[in-house]
Design a protein around this motif. Structure first.
Motif, PDB file in Angstrom:
ATOM      1  N   LYS A  17      54.181  77.762 101.362  1.00  0.00           N
ATOM      2  CA  LYS A  17      55.669  77.357 100.854  1.00  0.00           C
ATOM      3  C   LYS A  17      56.553  77.767 101.967  1.00  0.00           C
ATOM      4  O   LYS A  17      57.496  76.906 102.478  1.00  0.00           O
ATOM      5  CB  LYS A  17      55.789  78.044  99.595  1.00  0.00           C
ATOM      6  CG  LYS A  17      54.779  77.610  98.452  1.00  0.00           C
ATOM      7  CD  LYS A  17      55.217  78.121  96.992  1.00  0.00           C
ATOM      8  CE  LYS A  17      55.241  79.670  97.167  1.00  0.00           C
ATOM      9  NZ  LYS A  17      54.002  80.412  97.103  1.00  0.00           N
ATOM     10  N   THR A  35      62.510  83.070  97.592  1.00  0.00           N
ATOM     11  CA  THR A  35      62.577  84.151  96.190  1.00  0.00           C
ATOM     12  C   THR A  35      61.515  85.159  96.223  1.00  0.00           C
ATOM     13  O   THR A  35      61.815  86.008  95.749  1.00  0.00           O
ATOM     14  CB  THR A  35      62.775  83.028  94.855  1.00  0.00           C
ATOM     15  OG1 THR A  35      61.559  82.701  94.744  1.00  0.00           O
ATOM     16  CG2 THR A  35      63.527  82.184  94.835  1.00  0.00           C
ATOM     17  N   GLY A  36      60.508  84.763  96.740  1.00  0.00           N
ATOM     18  CA  GLY A  36      59.433  85.807  96.577  1.00  0.00           C
ATOM     19  C   GLY A  36      59.813  87.038  97.328  1.00  0.00           C
ATOM     20  O   GLY A  36      59.543  88.112  96.933  1.00  0.00           O
ATOM     21  N   TYR A  39      61.768  89.354  95.021  1.00  0.00           N
ATOM     22  CA  TYR A  39      60.973  90.115  94.129  1.00  0.00           C
ATOM     23  C   TYR A  39      60.370  91.159  94.735  1.00  0.00           C
ATOM     24  O   TYR A  39      60.120  92.417  94.522  1.00  0.00           O
ATOM     25  CB  TYR A  39      60.006  89.329  93.509  1.00  0.00           C
ATOM     26  CG  TYR A  39      60.270  88.365  92.437  1.00  0.00           C
ATOM     27  CD1 TYR A  39      60.860  88.804  91.132  1.00  0.00           C
ATOM     28  CD2 TYR A  39      60.779  87.122  92.787  1.00  0.00           C
ATOM     29  CE1 TYR A  39      61.266  88.135  90.213  1.00  0.00           C
ATOM     30  CE2 TYR A  39      61.297  86.158  91.638  1.00  0.00           C
ATOM     31  CZ  TYR A  39      61.641  86.585  90.339  1.00  0.00           C
ATOM     32  OH  TYR A  39      62.367  85.978  89.216  1.00  0.00           O
ATOM     33  N   ARG A  40      60.096  90.772  96.197  1.00  0.00           N
ATOM     34  CA  ARG A  40      59.458  91.924  96.996  1.00  0.00           C
ATOM     35  C   ARG A  40      60.376  93.097  97.280  1.00  0.00           C
ATOM     36  O   ARG A  40      60.037  94.117  97.384  1.00  0.00           O
ATOM     37  CB  ARG A  40      59.017  91.399  98.475  1.00  0.00           C
ATOM     38  CG  ARG A  40      57.439  90.460  98.225  1.00  0.00           C
ATOM     39  CD  ARG A  40      57.345  89.715  99.498  1.00  0.00           C
ATOM     40  NE  ARG A  40      56.042  88.900  99.334  1.00  0.00           N
ATOM     41  CZ  ARG A  40      54.921  89.538  99.684  1.00  0.00           C
ATOM     42  NH1 ARG A  40      54.526  90.693 100.012  1.00  0.00           N
ATOM     43  NH2 ARG A  40      53.714  88.918  99.650  1.00  0.00           N
ATOM     44  N   SER A 100      53.363  91.514  91.627  1.00  0.00           N
ATOM     45  CA  SER A 100      53.429  90.709  90.607  1.00  0.00           C
ATOM     46  C   SER A 100      53.770  91.496  89.243  1.00  0.00           C
ATOM     47  O   SER A 100      54.110  90.967  88.370  1.00  0.00           O
ATOM     48  CB  SER A 100      51.876  90.321  90.372  1.00  0.00           C
ATOM     49  OG  SER A 100      51.692  89.315  91.240  1.00  0.00           O
ATOM     50  N   ALA A 103      57.448  91.484  89.129  1.00  0.00           N
ATOM     51  CA  ALA A 103      57.932  90.108  88.839  1.00  0.00           C
ATOM     52  C   ALA A 103      57.649  89.813  87.117  1.00  0.00           C
ATOM     53  O   ALA A 103      58.085  88.776  86.987  1.00  0.00           O
ATOM     54  CB  ALA A 103      57.293  88.999  89.713  1.00  0.00           C
ATOM     55  N   GLY A 129      59.065  79.375  95.575  1.00  0.00           N
ATOM     56  CA  GLY A 129      58.868  80.408  94.710  1.00  0.00           C
ATOM     57  C   GLY A 129      57.797  79.844  93.676  1.00  0.00           C
ATOM     58  O   GLY A 129      56.822  79.357  94.011  1.00  0.00           O
ATOM     59  N   ARG A 130      57.809  80.505  92.518  1.00  0.00           N
ATOM     60  CA  ARG A 130      56.798  80.107  91.477  1.00  0.00           C
ATOM     61  C   ARG A 130      57.350  79.325  90.153  1.00  0.00           C
ATOM     62  O   ARG A 130      56.733  78.605  89.586  1.00  0.00           O
ATOM     63  CB  ARG A 130      56.137  81.447  90.994  1.00  0.00           C
ATOM     64  CG  ARG A 130      55.377  82.571  91.900  1.00  0.00           C
ATOM     65  CD  ARG A 130      54.422  81.846  92.603  1.00  0.00           C
ATOM     66  NE  ARG A 130      53.514  82.819  93.490  1.00  0.00           N
ATOM     67  CZ  ARG A 130      54.065  83.197  94.427  1.00  0.00           C
ATOM     68  NH1 ARG A 130      55.073  82.901  95.127  1.00  0.00           N
ATOM     69  NH2 ARG A 130      53.315  84.062  95.168  1.00  0.00           N
ATOM     70  N   ILE A 132      60.718  77.707  90.513  1.00  0.00           N
ATOM     71  CA  ILE A 132      62.134  77.240  90.872  1.00  0.00           C
ATOM     72  C   ILE A 132      62.125  75.924  90.122  1.00  0.00           C
ATOM     73  O   ILE A 132      63.263  75.519  89.362  1.00  0.00           O
ATOM     74  CB  ILE A 132      62.127  76.857  92.360  1.00  0.00           C
ATOM     75  CG1 ILE A 132      61.512  78.448  93.174  1.00  0.00           C
ATOM     76  CG2 ILE A 132      63.438  76.671  92.991  1.00  0.00           C
ATOM     77  CD1 ILE A 132      62.464  79.473  92.552  1.00  0.00           C
ATOM     78  N   ARG A 180      46.102  87.668  92.310  1.00  0.00           N
ATOM     79  CA  ARG A 180      47.533  87.226  92.222  1.00  0.00           C
ATOM     80  C   ARG A 180      47.857  86.099  91.559  1.00  0.00           C
ATOM     81  O   ARG A 180      48.820  85.932  90.961  1.00  0.00           O
ATOM     82  CB  ARG A 180      48.221  87.308  93.611  1.00  0.00           C
ATOM     83  CG  ARG A 180      49.623  87.743  93.724  1.00  0.00           C
ATOM     84  CD  ARG A 180      49.904  88.886  94.706  1.00  0.00           C
ATOM     85  NE  ARG A 180      50.038  88.063  96.172  1.00  0.00           N
ATOM     86  CZ  ARG A 180      50.714  87.486  96.857  1.00  0.00           C
ATOM     87  NH1 ARG A 180      51.999  87.371  96.148  1.00  0.00           N
ATOM     88  NH2 ARG A 180      50.657  87.164  97.905  1.00  0.00           N
ATOM     89  N   ASP A 184      50.087  85.701  88.223  1.00  0.00           N
ATOM     90  CA  ASP A 184      51.326  84.995  88.344  1.00  0.00           C
ATOM     91  C   ASP A 184      51.119  83.663  87.282  1.00  0.00           C
ATOM     92  O   ASP A 184      52.162  83.396  86.831  1.00  0.00           O
ATOM     93  CB  ASP A 184      51.485  84.405  89.774  1.00  0.00           C
ATOM     94  CG  ASP A 184      51.868  85.382  90.704  1.00  0.00           C
ATOM     95  OD1 ASP A 184      52.587  86.358  90.295  1.00  0.00           O
ATOM     96  OD2 ASP A 184      51.928  85.143  92.025  1.00  0.00           O
ATOM     97  N   ARG A 187      51.507  85.408  83.324  1.00  0.00           N
ATOM     98  CA  ARG A 187      52.572  86.363  82.717  1.00  0.00           C
ATOM     99  C   ARG A 187      53.380  85.506  81.777  1.00  0.00           C
ATOM    100  O   ARG A 187      53.471  84.305  81.654  1.00  0.00           O
ATOM    101  CB  ARG A 187      53.374  86.860  84.054  1.00  0.00           C
ATOM    102  CG  ARG A 187      54.177  85.830  84.455  1.00  0.00           C
ATOM    103  CD  ARG A 187      55.485  86.047  85.371  1.00  0.00           C
ATOM    104  NE  ARG A 187      55.985  85.278  86.079  1.00  0.00           N
ATOM    105  CZ  ARG A 187      55.919  84.907  87.352  1.00  0.00           C
ATOM    106  NH1 ARG A 187      55.228  85.927  88.098  1.00  0.00           N
ATOM    107  NH2 ARG A 187      56.644  84.174  87.941  1.00  0.00           N
TER     108      ARG A 187
HETATM  109  O1   DC Z   1      55.651  83.981  97.610  1.00  0.00           O
HETATM  110  P1   DC Z   1      55.345  85.782  97.785  1.00  0.00           P
HETATM  111  O2   DC Z   1      53.846  85.989  97.882  1.00  0.00           O
HETATM  112  O3   DC Z   1      56.394  86.571  98.856  1.00  0.00           O
HETATM  113  O4   DC Z   1      56.006  86.281  96.336  1.00  0.00           O
HETATM  114  C1   DC Z   1      55.654  87.467  95.872  1.00  0.00           C
HETATM  115  C2   DC Z   1      55.329  87.534  94.366  1.00  0.00           C
HETATM  116  O5   DC Z   1      56.704  87.398  93.797  1.00  0.00           O
HETATM  117  C3   DC Z   1      54.343  86.759  93.867  1.00  0.00           C
HETATM  118  O6   DC Z   1      53.121  87.645  93.633  1.00  0.00           O
HETATM  119  C4   DC Z   1      54.897  86.562  92.386  1.00  0.00           C
HETATM  120  C5   DC Z   1      56.476  86.631  92.407  1.00  0.00           C
HETATM  121  N1   DC Z   1      57.418  85.627  92.560  1.00  0.00           N
HETATM  122  C6   DC Z   1      57.897  85.088  91.327  1.00  0.00           C
HETATM  123  O7   DC Z   1      57.265  85.703  89.985  1.00  0.00           O
HETATM  124  N2   DC Z   1      58.661  84.152  91.095  1.00  0.00           N
HETATM  125  C7   DC Z   1      59.104  83.567  92.176  1.00  0.00           C
HETATM  126  N3   DC Z   1      60.126  82.764  91.968  1.00  0.00           N
HETATM  127  C8   DC Z   1      58.802  83.925  93.386  1.00  0.00           C
HETATM  128  C9   DC Z   1      57.905  84.832  93.786  1.00  0.00           C
END
Ligand code: DC
Length: 225
Positions: A17, A35-36, A39-40, A100, A103, A129-130, A132, A180, A184, A187
């Motif tokens: 991504k 957006t990840g 959260y990080r 996770s 998040a 992200g996850r 969006i 993961r 993800d 949840r």
């Molecule tokens: O894309 P990444 O691996 O850097 O994302 C890190 C964590 O953040 C991923 O395990 C789930 C969370 N995340 C989320 O819950 N919602 C998002 N929009 C982006 C990431």
């Protein structure tokens, strides 16, 4: 309808991504929002504040005091937490293994979703992200759901680590990715799921150039509608 152009790219960990989104953003001169990384950054802020990752209440209290800012950079976008650069620190194994959980907290998601919408309101964006396409930007003109097989994602991570001088165990990487994916997707709030109007792009066996050109075609088609 939104007036500025929004591209949402969702998908599981290591599907490519951020690599793809960054190239598209540069080509189209759109703002890229990872957006990840946000959260990080909150996960790292928790660690730096000496809080337990399970301490949802204290982590919630930390949110209004925490700033996250992006700056263009190469090969990755630079990330600043409370004006300190944390671009590399947010990719540590500890942060990756705890993000996770962070998040999954409602207050964290609410706070970051608001920040993400504020950024996407006033300019053309590519946001990855996850959630969006499903939650953050439900009216995005283009929604892509990017996937790849677990084996291929683990191999990509393996090579990426090697290029940074960090050898890793391929089987461990596969297990981490599966764990993961599970967290993800299961949840309660905004789980990773393909939006109904998202286009599925499977990148298994495809080069970055091919994926970029496929998604560019989808975006251009939409822009000319
Ligand atoms: O894309 P990444 O691996 O850097 O994302 C890190 C964590 O953040 C991923 O395990 C789930 C969370 N995340 C989320 O819950 N919602 C998002 N929009 C982006 C990431």
């Amino acid at each position: 309808m939104v007036e500025n152009f929004q591209v949402a790219i969702d998908g599981p960990a290591s599907a490519g991504k951020s690599t793809i989104a960054k190239i598209l953003a540069t080509d189209l001169k759109y703002v890229y929002v990872d957006t990840g990384a946000m959260y990080r950054a909150i996960t790292l802020a928790t660690k730096l504040a000496g809080l337990a990752y399970e301490d949802e209440e204290q982590i919630t209290a930390l949110l209004p005091k925490t700033t996250i800012r992006f700056e263009p950079g190469s090969p990755v976008q630079r990330v600043f937490l409370n004006d300190e650069e944390v671009t590399d620190d947010i990719r540590s194994t500890e942060v990756t293994n705890n993000v996770s959980l962070i998040a999954s907290y409602a207050a964290v998601r609410e706070n970051l979703v608001k920040r993400q919408r504020d950024i996407a309101n006033s300019q053309n964006v590519i946001m990855d992200g996850r959630d969006i396409g499903t939650t953050v930007l439900p009216h995005a003109q283009v929604k892509i759901f990017l996937v790849a097989s677990v084996s291929e994602r683990a191999e990509r991570r393996y090579k990426e680590n090697l290029s940074k001088g960090m050898p890793s165990d391929l089987n461990e990487l596969k297990k981490d990715i599966e764990a993961r994916d599970y967290k993800d997707s299961h949840r309660q709030i905004s789980p990773l799921v393909q939006a109904e109007d998202a286009i599925l792009v499977d990148t298994t066996g495809l080069s970055i150039t091919k994926v970029v050109s496929e998604i560019t075609k989808i975006i251009k088609n939409k822009q000319h509608q």
